[in-house]
Design a protein around this motif. Sequence first.
Motif, PDB file in Angstrom:
ATOM      1  N   ALA A 168       0.833  -1.205   0.000  1.00 34.06           N
ATOM      2  CA  ALA A 168       0.000   0.000   0.000  1.00 34.06           C
ATOM      3  C   ALA A 168       0.863   1.248   0.000  1.00 34.06           C
ATOM      4  N   GLY A 169       1.952   1.214   0.778  1.00 35.66           N
ATOM      5  CA  GLY A 169       2.846   2.371   0.803  1.00 35.66           C
ATOM      6  C   GLY A 169       3.426   2.666  -0.556  1.00 35.66           C
ATOM      7  N   ASN A 170       3.903   1.613  -1.248  1.00 35.09           N
ATOM      8  CA  ASN A 170       4.465   1.806  -2.582  1.00 35.09           C
ATOM      9  C   ASN A 170       3.409   2.312  -3.563  1.00 35.09           C
ATOM     10  N   SER A 171       2.197   1.776  -3.463  1.00 36.49           N
ATOM     11  CA  SER A 171       1.164   2.141  -4.437  1.00 36.49           C
ATOM     12  C   SER A 171       0.694   3.574  -4.276  1.00 36.49           C
ATOM     13  N   GLN A 172       0.909   4.167  -3.108  1.00 38.62           N
ATOM     14  CA  GLN A 172       0.527   5.563  -2.902  1.00 38.62           C
ATOM     15  C   GLN A 172       1.758   6.458  -2.771  1.00 38.62           C
ATOM     16  N   GLY A 173       2.922   5.918  -3.145  1.00 36.98           N
ATOM     17  CA  GLY A 173       4.139   6.709  -3.097  1.00 36.98           C
ATOM     18  C   GLY A 173       4.521   7.162  -1.708  1.00 36.98           C
ATOM     19  N   TRP A 174       4.023   6.439  -0.680  1.00 36.79           N
ATOM     20  CA  TRP A 174       4.292   6.781   0.709  1.00 36.79           C
ATOM     21  C   TRP A 174       3.826   8.188   1.068  1.00 36.79           C
ATOM     22  N   ILE A 175       2.777   8.619   0.386  1.00 36.48           N
ATOM     23  CA  ILE A 175       2.072   9.859   0.729  1.00 36.48           C
ATOM     24  C   ILE A 175       0.791   9.471   1.466  1.00 36.48           C
ATOM     25  N   TYR A 176       0.616   9.999   2.649  1.00 37.97           N
ATOM     26  CA  TYR A 176      -0.568   9.702   3.457  1.00 37.97           C
ATOM     27  C   TYR A 176      -1.414  10.969   3.578  1.00 37.97           C
ATOM     28  N   ASP A 177      -2.656  10.888   3.127  1.00 44.15           N
ATOM     29  CA  ASP A 177      -3.583  12.020   3.193  1.00 44.15           C
ATOM     30  C   ASP A 177      -4.576  11.797   4.330  1.00 44.15           C
ATOM     31  N   PHE A 178      -4.779  12.824   5.149  1.00 40.67           N
ATOM     32  CA  PHE A 178      -5.696  12.765   6.277  1.00 40.67           C
ATOM     33  C   PHE A 178      -6.733  13.874   6.137  1.00 40.67           C
ATOM     34  N   ASP A 179      -8.001  13.503   6.223  1.00 40.28           N
ATOM     35  CA  ASP A 179      -9.108  14.460   6.171  1.00 40.28           C
ATOM     36  C   ASP A 179      -9.469  14.825   7.604  1.00 40.28           C
ATOM     37  N   ILE A 180      -9.314  16.103   7.975  1.00 34.46           N
ATOM     38  CA  ILE A 180      -9.595  16.523   9.351  1.00 34.46           C
ATOM     39  C   ILE A 180     -10.871  17.350   9.438  1.00 34.46           C
ATOM     40  N   SER A 181     -11.706  17.286   8.387  1.00 36.62           N
ATOM     41  CA  SER A 181     -12.918  18.116   8.381  1.00 36.62           C
ATOM     42  C   SER A 181     -13.838  17.793   9.554  1.00 36.62           C
ATOM     43  N   CYS A 182     -13.795  16.552  10.055  1.00 36.67           N
ATOM     44  CA  CYS A 182     -14.643  16.164  11.190  1.00 36.67           C
ATOM     45  C   CYS A 182     -13.840  15.995  12.476  1.00 36.67           C
ATOM     46  N   ASN A 183     -12.587  16.406  12.458  1.00 38.45           N
ATOM     47  CA  ASN A 183     -11.719  16.260  13.633  1.00 38.45           C
ATOM     48  C   ASN A 183     -11.654  17.600  14.346  1.00 38.45           C
ATOM     49  N   GLN A 184     -12.638  17.845  15.221  1.00 32.22           N
ATOM     50  CA  GLN A 184     -12.748  19.159  15.838  1.00 32.22           C
ATOM     51  C   GLN A 184     -11.542  19.489  16.703  1.00 32.22           C
ATOM     52  N   GLY A 185     -10.980  18.471  17.348  1.00 32.20           N
ATOM     53  CA  GLY A 185      -9.809  18.728  18.177  1.00 32.20           C
ATOM     54  C   GLY A 185      -8.642  19.261  17.368  1.00 32.20           C
ATOM     55  N   ALA A 186      -8.372  18.616  16.219  1.00 32.04           N
ATOM     56  CA  ALA A 186      -7.274  19.072  15.370  1.00 32.04           C
ATOM     57  C   ALA A 186      -7.568  20.437  14.778  1.00 32.04           C
ATOM     58  N   LEU A 187      -8.812  20.659  14.356  1.00 34.78           N
ATOM     59  CA  LEU A 187      -9.174  21.955  13.776  1.00 34.78           C
ATOM     60  C   LEU A 187      -8.991  23.075  14.780  1.00 34.78           C
ATOM     61  N   THR A 188      -9.353  22.822  16.034  1.00 33.12           N
ATOM     62  CA  THR A 188      -9.207  23.848  17.068  1.00 33.12           C
ATOM     63  C   THR A 188      -7.744  24.167  17.318  1.00 33.12           C
ATOM     64  N   ILE A 189      -6.913  23.132  17.425  1.00 35.02           N
ATOM     65  CA  ILE A 189      -5.486  23.357  17.680  1.00 35.02           C
ATOM     66  C   ILE A 189      -4.839  24.102  16.526  1.00 35.02           C
ATOM     67  N   LEU A 190      -5.231  23.772  15.296  1.00 35.74           N
ATOM     68  CA  LEU A 190      -4.606  24.395  14.134  1.00 35.74           C
ATOM     69  C   LEU A 190      -5.001  25.848  13.945  1.00 35.74           C
ATOM     70  N   GLN A 191      -5.951  26.338  14.736  1.00 36.37           N
ATOM     71  CA  GLN A 191      -6.238  27.781  14.723  1.00 36.37           C
ATOM     72  C   GLN A 191      -5.090  28.567  15.344  1.00 36.37           C
ATOM     73  N   ASN A 192      -4.262  27.872  16.134  1.00 38.01           N
ATOM     74  CA  ASN A 192      -3.076  28.492  16.726  1.00 38.01           C
ATOM     75  C   ASN A 192      -1.959  28.467  15.682  1.00 38.01           C
ATOM     76  N   PRO A 193      -1.451  29.615  15.254  1.00 36.32           N
ATOM     77  CA  PRO A 193      -0.408  29.624  14.207  1.00 36.32           C
ATOM     78  C   PRO A 193       0.882  28.956  14.633  1.00 36.32           C
ATOM     79  N   ASP A 194       1.077  28.710  15.925  1.00 35.13           N
ATOM     80  CA  ASP A 194       2.291  28.052  16.397  1.00 35.13           C
ATOM     81  C   ASP A 194       2.093  26.569  16.644  1.00 35.13           C
ATOM     82  N   ALA A 195       0.956  26.013  16.221  1.00 32.47           N
ATOM     83  CA  ALA A 195       0.728  24.579  16.370  1.00 32.47           C
ATOM     84  C   ALA A 195       1.753  23.802  15.553  1.00 32.47           C
ATOM     85  N   THR A 196       2.170  22.654  16.074  1.00 32.36           N
ATOM     86  CA  THR A 196       3.179  21.832  15.404  1.00 32.36           C
ATOM     87  C   THR A 196       2.691  20.395  15.274  1.00 32.36           C
TER      88      THR A 196
END
Length: 589
Positions: free
Chosen positions: A319-347
Amino acid sequence: QTLALIDSKTVEPITYGMSDADFIAWAQKPQTFNVTGQPNQQTQQIPAEWNYYGAMDSQTLNVAVTGVALPAGAPPVSGLAGAALSFSGGITDVNSEGSPPATQFFMDSLKLASGSQVFIQGIPSKGVAQGLNFYRNVNLQADGGAGGYVYQVIMKGAGTTINIPGFEGSDVVGVVLRYYLYRPLPGLSSLADIEALYQKQGTNPVVIGIAGTFAPLYAKERILTSPVGRMMVQNTANIPTPGLSNNSGPAEMVALAPGFLRQSGNRISADLIATFPENYQGNPNAPDPKFDCGDISLAVTDGTTTATIGQVNYLDVNAGNSQGWIYDFDISCNQGALTILQNPDATFALISPKYGTVLAETDYFFVTNQMAIYTEQHGSGTQFLNQGTTEPVSVAVFHRGKELSASACPPITVWQYRSIPLQAPGNALAISTNLKPGQPITVDTSQPGNFLFVFSIDAPAGFPPESYSTFMNPPYITNVPSITLRILPNGEDFSQYYVDPSVEEPTGNALLTFDVVYRKVLRTYYLLYPAMNQVFPLNSEKAVTAMAKGILQRTEMSLWMTTGYMPRTRDMSASRRTLLRAWCRKVAA
């Protein structure tokens, strides 16, 4: 004495007082040497190591498309899955002593096709290996366990075919070939077998694994040699590999190699092609499984709160080879991540339940299009040979995924190492403390040799390490973007050998004999790169005279980006090239 066969500073062979014939015989047979740092210990080694002949050719053996990523709703592309990739080219280090990083990859041609259907055909730009990682395989040592990351691009235009749906838009100006090379295994490894091969004047090629992607190159993109955005690194080996001979890992420990991230709206894309090590199982013809580091997830934090974005299923190699080891994550429903990413210094970080943080985002990510460059002694300190032409050298800086302008970026410190001789390189020296993104870097060209430049902004104590000998090992060589510069030697005045020294392309006079041109130019290549001697012997005045017109053709700078340029090492300085060509004009006339 330290065992070395070439002085990169002077581009001259080190023969220990032997005649040419004795040196050639000695270099190809096992010899007994003292072991550095181990009194009274000795070892057997072939001075020329595993491949004396050094033709530097490269070609594909068996490379094919394993997966195709399409935009949502796009129709399938017929024939692309399974299409075969073929290319031919050459590989050469910037430094003749072989000091990493900056191995260069030149391709004369590249083709991606399925039968008569051609998807991509053209000539790529020069690629340069970066992020050299000796932790890449936990069960192979030295070069066999290493890996490196390379970018090359093919631009649209005459002579180029790019026939893939989605690449035809006017905003797409070419194609990016991004790949990772790993597990280089020579055909022969025992000293006796290599010696026997050398007696037959044979070559001993390395077979290496490759995984990568083709992607559109957009007109707005400026960095053509590297990923951009966010960089995650690990500077401490913190993953145990019990019972495995794991290369450079201290006490059977390894660190993950860098990963790169981009955020586009609610999508987080992670480039992890370089990140996870393999576990070689002894079959050179089978894919290696990934070493099991346990569960690993991508997370984001603001320093007080952490949200998991998703698990990385790195153990599924297919699977890694077939997608070139690029992993895409959809965070549209991940409220925790969306809230943290409002902070410009989030890492961002990769997190393991067993080992904690295994990769963490750097504050500043330095990228450049000039990773492997050349200039001449006493030549320009601001214009450098890169992709066959000269250009200024600069860096761009990313902070939290955004490229910083010169006005917004804090001052950059430029550090320089003298990287040769390998047994006694130089210490870190700050040559600029107030560089800004896009500003040209100026260097002193009064001395020839190899130099490496790294960059810092508000660097922690101990960075960069004082010694280049420390830098050339993990984690620095893997995690720190750098520029390698070769300054070619022009310390000898050859004007006495020219009819008219004032012209750009002079002709040799009576003083310019074959003995002079052999001693000053050809001897290095005769002794150290005998693949050329299988075409015609460089120590024979008769043979070289017969090939004088061919040498004039092959030393034209217009060929520098091709494998037709001689020498393929690209370490012949302007003064020596002029001397050789002057002799060729003299005898050709």
